[in-house]
Design an enzyme around this catalytic site. Sequence first.
Site, PDB file in Angstrom:
ATOM      1  N   SER A   9       0.873  -1.177   0.000  1.00  0.00           N
ATOM      2  CA  SER A   9       0.000   0.000   0.000  1.00  0.00           C
ATOM      3  C   SER A   9       0.910   1.226   0.000  1.00  0.00           C
ATOM      4  CB  SER A   9      -0.933  -0.017   1.214  1.00  0.00           C
ATOM      5  OG  SER A   9      -0.211  -0.263   2.395  1.00  0.00           O
ATOM      6  N   GLU A  11       1.363   5.562   0.726  1.00  0.00           N
ATOM      7  CA  GLU A  11       0.842   6.721   1.467  1.00  0.00           C
ATOM      8  C   GLU A  11       1.294   8.023   0.809  1.00  0.00           C
ATOM      9  OE1 GLU A  11       0.897   6.497   5.774  1.00  0.00           O
ATOM     10  OE2 GLU A  11       1.588   8.568   5.848  1.00  0.00           O
ATOM     11  N   ASP A 102      -1.879  14.691  16.169  1.00  0.00           N
ATOM     12  CA  ASP A 102      -1.195  15.675  17.023  1.00  0.00           C
ATOM     13  C   ASP A 102      -1.733  17.031  16.633  1.00  0.00           C
ATOM     14  OD1 ASP A 102       0.674  14.014  18.403  1.00  0.00           O
ATOM     15  OD2 ASP A 102       1.730  13.784  16.501  1.00  0.00           O
ATOM     16  N   PHE A 210      13.408  13.278  10.752  1.00  0.00           N
ATOM     17  CA  PHE A 210      12.108  12.642  10.927  1.00  0.00           C
ATOM     18  C   PHE A 210      12.215  11.469  11.911  1.00  0.00           C
ATOM     19  CE2 PHE A 210       8.512   9.916   9.729  1.00  0.00           C
ATOM     20  CZ  PHE A 210       7.500  10.811  10.088  1.00  0.00           C
ATOM     21  N   HIS A 260       3.839  -1.090   3.681  1.00  0.00           N
ATOM     22  CA  HIS A 260       3.164   0.196   3.444  1.00  0.00           C
ATOM     23  C   HIS A 260       4.249   1.233   3.219  1.00  0.00           C
ATOM     24  CE1 HIS A 260      -0.046   3.249   3.962  1.00  0.00           C
ATOM     25  NE2 HIS A 260       0.835   3.942   4.648  1.00  0.00           N
TER      26      HIS A 260
HETATM   27  P1  FAD Z   1      -3.042   6.803  20.198  1.00  0.00           P
HETATM   28  O1  FAD Z   1      -3.105   5.386  19.799  1.00  0.00           O
HETATM   29  O2  FAD Z   1      -4.239   7.396  20.847  1.00  0.00           O
HETATM   30  O3  FAD Z   1      -1.768   6.989  21.134  1.00  0.00           O
HETATM   31  C1  FAD Z   1      -1.303   8.291  21.473  1.00  0.00           C
HETATM   32  C2  FAD Z   1      -0.536   8.236  22.788  1.00  0.00           C
HETATM   33  O4  FAD Z   1      -1.454   8.021  23.865  1.00  0.00           O
HETATM   34  C3  FAD Z   1       0.476   7.088  22.866  1.00  0.00           C
HETATM   35  O5  FAD Z   1       1.570   7.557  23.610  1.00  0.00           O
HETATM   36  C4  FAD Z   1      -0.278   6.000  23.630  1.00  0.00           C
HETATM   37  O6  FAD Z   1       0.601   5.141  24.323  1.00  0.00           O
HETATM   38  C5  FAD Z   1      -1.113   6.849  24.587  1.00  0.00           C
HETATM   39  N1  FAD Z   1      -2.385   6.203  24.969  1.00  0.00           N
HETATM   40  C6  FAD Z   1      -3.309   5.669  24.140  1.00  0.00           C
HETATM   41  N2  FAD Z   1      -4.370   5.205  24.848  1.00  0.00           N
HETATM   42  C7  FAD Z   1      -4.101   5.470  26.147  1.00  0.00           C
HETATM   43  C8  FAD Z   1      -4.805   5.263  27.365  1.00  0.00           C
HETATM   44  N3  FAD Z   1      -6.012   4.676  27.386  1.00  0.00           N
HETATM   45  N4  FAD Z   1      -4.227   5.681  28.529  1.00  0.00           N
HETATM   46  C9  FAD Z   1      -3.010   6.279  28.522  1.00  0.00           C
HETATM   47  N5  FAD Z   1      -2.295   6.502  27.387  1.00  0.00           N
HETATM   48  C10 FAD Z   1      -2.845   6.104  26.228  1.00  0.00           C
HETATM   49  N6  FAD Z   1      -0.682  12.212  12.219  1.00  0.00           N
HETATM   50  C11 FAD Z   1      -1.467  13.129  11.610  1.00  0.00           C
HETATM   51  O7  FAD Z   1      -1.700  14.215  12.180  1.00  0.00           O
HETATM   52  N7  FAD Z   1      -2.022  12.896  10.382  1.00  0.00           N
HETATM   53  C12 FAD Z   1      -1.841  11.717   9.738  1.00  0.00           C
HETATM   54  O8  FAD Z   1      -2.369  11.515   8.637  1.00  0.00           O
HETATM   55  C13 FAD Z   1      -1.043  10.714  10.362  1.00  0.00           C
HETATM   56  N8  FAD Z   1      -0.862   9.496   9.785  1.00  0.00           N
HETATM   57  C14 FAD Z   1      -0.166   8.526  10.461  1.00  0.00           C
HETATM   58  C15 FAD Z   1      -0.048   7.249   9.880  1.00  0.00           C
HETATM   59  C16 FAD Z   1       0.648   6.240  10.540  1.00  0.00           C
HETATM   60  C17 FAD Z   1       0.725   4.872   9.900  1.00  0.00           C
HETATM   61  C18 FAD Z   1       1.288   6.511  11.769  1.00  0.00           C
HETATM   62  C19 FAD Z   1       2.077   5.440  12.460  1.00  0.00           C
HETATM   63  C20 FAD Z   1       1.183   7.765  12.350  1.00  0.00           C
HETATM   64  C21 FAD Z   1       0.457   8.786  11.703  1.00  0.00           C
HETATM   65  N9  FAD Z   1       0.304  10.051  12.269  1.00  0.00           N
HETATM   66  C22 FAD Z   1      -0.466  11.007  11.633  1.00  0.00           C
HETATM   67  C23 FAD Z   1       0.959  10.394  13.537  1.00  0.00           C
HETATM   68  C24 FAD Z   1       0.026  10.180  14.739  1.00  0.00           C
HETATM   69  O9  FAD Z   1      -1.110  11.010  14.619  1.00  0.00           O
HETATM   70  C25 FAD Z   1       0.814  10.524  15.993  1.00  0.00           C
HETATM   71  O10 FAD Z   1       1.810   9.573  16.212  1.00  0.00           O
HETATM   72  C26 FAD Z   1      -0.042  10.747  17.228  1.00  0.00           C
HETATM   73  O11 FAD Z   1       0.795  11.328  18.228  1.00  0.00           O
HETATM   74  C27 FAD Z   1      -0.619   9.470  17.822  1.00  0.00           C
HETATM   75  O12 FAD Z   1      -1.675   9.006  17.115  1.00  0.00           O
HETATM   76  P2  FAD Z   1      -2.244   7.518  17.455  1.00  0.00           P
HETATM   77  O13 FAD Z   1      -3.424   7.322  16.602  1.00  0.00           O
HETATM   78  O14 FAD Z   1      -1.155   6.535  17.397  1.00  0.00           O
HETATM   79  O15 FAD Z   1      -2.703   7.764  18.977  1.00  0.00           O
END
Ligand code: FAD
Length: 278
Positions: A9, A11, A102, A210, A260
Site C-alpha cells: 500500500s 501513502e 497531534d 524525521f 506500506h
Molecule cells: P493513540 O493510539 O491514541 O496513542 C497516542 C498516545 O497516547 C500514545 O503515547 C499511547 O501510548 C497513549 N495512549 C493511548 N491510549 C491510552 C490510554 N487509554 N491511557 C493512557 N495513554 C494512552 N498524524 C497526523 O496528524 N495525520 C496523519 O495523517 C497521520 N498518519 C499517520 C499514519 C501512521 C501509519 C502513523 C504510524 C502515524 C500517523 N500520524 C499522523 C501520527 C500520529 O497522529 C501521531 O503519532 C499521534 O501522536 C498518535 O496518534 P495515534 O493514533 O497513534 O494515537
Amino acid sequence: MSKTVPPISLEFFPPKTPEGVAKLTAVRRQLYALKPQFCSVTYGAGGSTQDGSFAAVRAILEEGCEAAPHFSCIGASRASIRARLAQFSEHGIRRIVALRGDLPSGYGGSNGEFQYASDLVAFIRAETGDRFHIEVAAYPEMHPQSRSPQADLQAYVAKVKAGASSAITQMFFNADAYFRFVDEAHALGATIPVVPGIMPITNASGIIRFADSCGADMPRWIRLRLQGFGDDTDSIQAFGLDVISTLCEQLRGGGAPGLHFYTMNQSAATLDLMRRLG
Ligand code: FAD
C-alpha cells in the site's frame, strides 16, 4: 527467504498547490504499476489540510484504486466525526486510517471529545458497525509520548479490542523491534495484521530529523554513513536503497503481511525498492 512480495500500500500527503496536485497525479500514475492494495492520504489534525486530503482521496477513487483517508480525532466533536463518516460512505470509501493525531502548534480550537485513537475506533464501530475496514497506527519502538513500551503496547491492544481491523507501523530500521512487537501483541490477544511502514531514504538530513522526531531508532552506523556522504545525493540514495531493501527482505522473510510505503509524494525511491525486491 520467501521471494513473494507481500501486498503493498502507498501513502501520500495532500499537495498544497495546483502544481503539487498535478505532480502527485503523475506520481500516482507511475506507482499504480505496483498494483497497490490501497492508497492512503494523510490528514492534518485540527483542520489544516482536510479539504486537500479529501480531494486527493476522491482522485484516487476516480482512478480506480481503493483509497483510505487518514482521519484524526484530536480536537474533533462527535458530530463532526459523524458527518465525515457519512461523507466517506457516500463516496464509497470503505477503509479509514483512524488516528488520534497531534494538534498543530498554536492550534486555537478546543481539544475535542476524543482523547485517544481507541475512542475514535470504538465510536466508528458503534456508529457504523462493520462498514469500514479500520487501520490504526502501531509503534514497534514506542510512541514518543508514551510512559513505557508496556503502556504503549496496552494502548495498541485497546485499539484492537475497540475494533481495529489491521495496523500500519511507524517507520523503523530494526526488524527485530517489529517482530517482537507483533509477538507481544499476539500474546495479549491482538492478532490483527500489522503491516510495516517503510520510509525510503532519499535525503540524509530529512530522514535523520524525521526519525528523531517520531522516536524511530536509527542505528548509529546508518546515521554516521548518511552524515558522511555530505551533499553526495547519489551515494545517499544508493546506500538508502541497500539499507531499506535489506530491511524489506528481513520483513518479508519473517512473514510480514504487507509493506506500506511512505512515498513522500515521490515515485522513484519506491519503484527502485520494489525492483530490488523482485
Ligand atoms: P493513540 O493510539 O491514541 O496513542 C497516542 C498516545 O497516547 C500514545 O503515547 C499511547 O501510548 C497513549 N495512549 C493511548 N491510549 C491510552 C490510554 N487509554 N491511557 C493512557 N495513554 C494512552 N498524524 C497526523 O496528524 N495525520 C496523519 O495523517 C497521520 N498518519 C499517520 C499514519 C501512521 C501509519 C502513523 C504510524 C502515524 C500517523 N500520524 C499522523 C501520527 C500520529 O497522529 C501521531 O503519532 C499521534 O501522536 C498518535 O496518534 P495515534 O493514533 O497513534 O494515537
